[in-house]
Motif scaffolding. Structure first.
Motif, short mmCIF file in Angstrom:
data_model
loop_
_atom_site.label_atom_id
_atom_site.label_comp_id
_atom_site.label_asym_id
_atom_site.label_seq_id
_atom_site.Cartn_x
_atom_site.Cartn_y
_atom_site.Cartn_z
N SER B 57 1.11 -5.15 6.80
CA SER B 57 1.92 -3.95 6.92
C SER B 57 0.69 -3.23 7.51
CB SER B 57 1.90 -3.23 5.77
OG SER B 57 0.82 -3.18 4.96
N LEU B 58 -0.51 -3.53 7.41
CA LEU B 58 -1.44 -2.52 8.55
C LEU B 58 -1.64 -2.78 9.41
CD1 LEU B 58 -4.84 -2.53 6.20
CD2 LEU B 58 -3.58 -0.80 6.66
N GLY B 59 -1.64 -1.36 9.91
CA GLY B 59 -1.69 -1.20 11.46
C GLY B 59 -0.69 -1.22 12.63
N ASN B 60 1.00 -1.70 11.07
CA ASN B 60 1.64 -2.01 12.05
C ASN B 60 3.07 -0.60 12.88
OD1 ASN B 60 3.85 -2.94 13.56
ND2 ASN B 60 4.63 -5.04 11.89
N PRO B 61 2.47 0.00 13.69
CA PRO B 61 3.43 0.81 13.90
C PRO B 61 4.89 0.68 13.66
CG PRO B 61 2.28 0.88 15.86
CD PRO B 61 2.07 -0.01 14.47
N GLY B 62 5.26 -0.87 14.21
CA GLY B 62 6.92 -1.34 14.79
C GLY B 62 7.65 -1.96 13.19
N MET B 63 6.58 -1.75 12.25
CA MET B 63 7.49 -1.86 10.76
C MET B 63 8.15 -1.54 11.05
SD MET B 63 7.83 -4.20 8.10
CE MET B 63 5.84 -5.03 8.39
N PRO B 64 9.95 -1.42 9.99
CA PRO B 64 11.04 -0.55 10.24
C PRO B 64 11.19 -0.49 8.80
CG PRO B 64 11.68 -3.23 10.65
CD PRO B 64 10.26 -3.39 10.30
N MET B 65 11.76 0.47 8.07
CA MET B 65 11.90 1.31 7.05
C MET B 65 13.18 1.76 6.86
SD MET B 65 8.76 3.07 4.40
CE MET B 65 9.52 5.43 5.19
N THR B 71 16.59 3.61 10.18
CA THR B 71 15.95 2.87 9.84
C THR B 71 14.04 3.72 10.83
OG1 THR B 71 17.23 0.75 10.27
CG2 THR B 71 14.81 0.71 10.55
N VAL B 72 13.27 3.95 10.50
CA VAL B 72 12.33 4.82 10.91
C VAL B 72 11.39 3.61 11.24
CG1 VAL B 72 13.37 6.80 10.58
CG2 VAL B 72 11.87 5.79 8.73
N PRO B 73 10.48 4.07 11.94
CA PRO B 73 8.83 3.10 11.59
C PRO B 73 7.92 3.36 10.07
CG PRO B 73 9.03 4.01 13.94
CD PRO B 73 10.32 5.03 12.49
N MET B 74 7.22 2.93 9.25
CA MET B 74 7.05 3.15 8.52
C MET B 74 5.54 4.06 9.02
SD MET B 74 5.85 0.67 5.65
CE MET B 74 7.17 0.55 4.49
N PRO B 75 5.30 4.38 8.30
CA PRO B 75 4.23 5.53 8.24
C PRO B 75 2.27 4.12 8.20
CG PRO B 75 5.45 7.31 7.17
CD PRO B 75 6.38 5.78 7.04
N VAL B 76 1.99 5.17 9.15
CA VAL B 76 0.60 4.07 8.59
C VAL B 76 0.23 3.90 7.72
CG1 VAL B 76 -1.24 3.17 10.04
CG2 VAL B 76 0.53 3.17 11.31
N VAL B 77 -0.09 5.37 7.19
CA VAL B 77 -0.66 5.25 6.35
C VAL B 77 -0.31 4.85 4.73
CG1 VAL B 77 0.37 7.78 5.30
CG2 VAL B 77 -1.53 8.17 4.67
N LEU B 78 1.24 4.97 4.72
CA LEU B 78 2.16 4.32 3.21
C LEU B 78 1.48 2.87 3.57
CD1 LEU B 78 5.76 5.44 3.02
CD2 LEU B 78 3.52 5.60 2.11
N GLN B 79 0.97 2.02 4.88
CA GLN B 79 0.90 0.93 5.11
C GLN B 79 -0.27 0.31 4.58
OE1 GLN B 79 2.37 -0.10 9.06
NE2 GLN B 79 3.31 0.83 9.15
N ALA B 80 -1.19 2.03 4.52
CA ALA B 80 -2.55 1.05 4.05
C ALA B 80 -2.17 1.33 2.32
CB ALA B 80 -3.17 2.41 4.18
N LEU B 81 -1.48 2.24 1.31
CA LEU B 81 -1.71 1.33 -0.25
C LEU B 81 -1.52 0.91 -0.87
CD1 LEU B 81 1.22 4.70 -0.74
CD2 LEU B 81 -0.98 4.69 -0.20
N PRO B 82 -2.58 0.20 -1.65
CA PRO B 82 -3.23 -0.89 -2.70
C PRO B 82 -1.96 -1.74 -3.09
CG PRO B 82 -4.08 0.91 -3.20
CD PRO B 82 -3.54 1.75 -2.69
N GLY B 83 -1.44 -2.85 -2.56
CA GLY B 83 -0.43 -3.37 -3.45
C GLY B 83 0.92 -3.91 -2.38
N MET B 84 -0.03 -2.79 -1.03
CA MET B 84 1.12 -2.69 0.12
C MET B 84 1.86 -4.28 0.89
SD MET B 84 2.96 0.04 0.25
CE MET B 84 4.33 0.14 1.78
N GLN B 85 1.06 -5.19 0.48
CA GLN B 85 1.15 -5.95 1.92
C GLN B 85 1.45 -7.29 0.83
OE1 GLN B 85 -2.55 -7.91 3.45
NE2 GLN B 85 -2.55 -9.85 2.37
#
Lengths: 77, 160
Positions: B57-65, B71-85
Motif C-alpha cells: 500500500s505504501l506510496g501508492n496514491p492511486g490505491m482506491p478507497m 471512491t477516493v484515493p487512500m491518503p498515503v499517511v493511512l497506507q503507512a500505518l502498521p498492519g496496513m499491508q
C-alpha cells in the motif's frame, strides 16, 4: 434457441476466465460443433468478438438478457 | 494456428502486479499466440512454489478507497500505518474472490497448461541467492540473450 453441442457456464467469472474456459471447452469439440457460453462479465461481449476474430472460430450469436450474456461459438473446421 | 508471438518481462513481485503478466499471457495463449514471460528481479517471486504475494500500500496514491458511495484515493499517511499491508492484502483477495477474479495461482496454472514458457532470470537467482527448488517445476532459467532471441521475433513485447 439455436442448437449447440456443449454448454459452458461462465457466470460469475471475471476476465479472462470466460475466454480461457471457452478455449478449453472448444478443445473437446470437433470442427463445426457449437459451444454455448453463459456469462455475466459485461467485458465478455467484446472479448468473444476479439477471440473469434483472432482464432477463426465463428461467433454465431451474442445476446444479452437481464444481465446475462449468451454466446454461440462454432469451432473452426 | 496463428504464428503470433508475445514476449513479456515481469519485474514486479506484488499481488496486484502479478495479474497483468499472467492474465495477458494466458489469454494470448488462448488466442493461439506463442508466449514467453521472462521473470527478473522481484518478478521472480511470481515463480515461487508457495506464493506469498502482498499488496504494497505504501506510496501508492492511486490505491482506491470506498468512502460511502464514492471512491477516493487512500491518503498515503493511512497506507503507512502498521498492519496496513496485511489488511489490504486480505481485503484485496476477498474482493477478487467475490468478483470472480481468478487467483494468481490459478492463472499461473492456466499459463503452464497452455504452454506459456516461463523463464527465470539466472542473474537474479544468483543475486538473491534463491535455491532452484524454491521455484515451480517447468521454469527454465536464462539471461538477457535468451529473452531477446524470442522477443526479437515477437509481435507484442511488454515490460511490466
Amino acid at each position: 434457441m439455436s442448437d449447440f453441442d456443449k454448454e459452458l457456464d461462465a457466470r460469475g467469472l471475471n476476465c479472462p476466465l470466460p475466454i480461457l474456459r471457452a478455449k478449453k471447452a472448444l478443445n473437446d469439440l470437433s470442427g463445426g460443433q457449437v459451444l454455448r457460453i453463459l456469462a455475466t462479465d459485461p467485458g465478455s461481449v467484446k472479448d468473444f468478438q476479439a477471440f473469434a476474430k483472432q482464432t477463426g472460430n465463428e461467433l454465431l450469436e451474442s445476446n444479452e438478457a437481464e444481465g446475462e450474456f449468451t454466446f454461440l461459438l462454432k469451432k473452426k473446421a | 494456428m496463428s504464428e503470433k508471438k508475445m514476449a513479456i518481462i515481469a519485474t514486479k513481485g506484488t499481488l496486484d502486479w502479478a495479474y497483468p503478466p499472467f492474465i495477458l499471457a494466458s489469454t494470448a495463449a488462448a488466442l493461439d499466440y506463442e508466449v514467453q514471460i521472462f521473470f527478473t528481479f522481484y518478478g521472480l517471486q511470481l515463480l515461487r512454489k508457495k506464493l506469498q504475494l502482498k499488496i504494497s500500500s505504501l506510496g501508492n496514491p492511486g490505491m482506491p478507497m470506498k468512502m460511502g458511495p464514492v471512491t477516493v484515493p487512500m491518503p498515503v499517511v493511512l497506507q503507512a500505518l502498521p498492519g496496513m499491508q496485511a489488511m489490504m492484502t486480505t481485503m484485496m483477495k476477498q474482493k477478487m474472490k467475490a468478483k470472480g477474479v481468478a487467483s494468481v495461482e490459478e492463472l499461473r496454472d492456466l499459463c503452464m497448461e497452455a504452454d506459456v514458457k516461463l523463464i527465470g532470470c539466472q542473474m537474479t537467482v544468483d543475486l538473491f541467492e534463491f535455491s532452484p527448488d524454491e521455484f515451480i517445476d517447468g521454469v527454465e532459467f536464462g539471461g538477457a540473450s535468451t529473452f531477446l532471441a524470442f522477443a526479437g521475433d515477437a509481435d507484442i513485447c511488454l515490460y511490466i
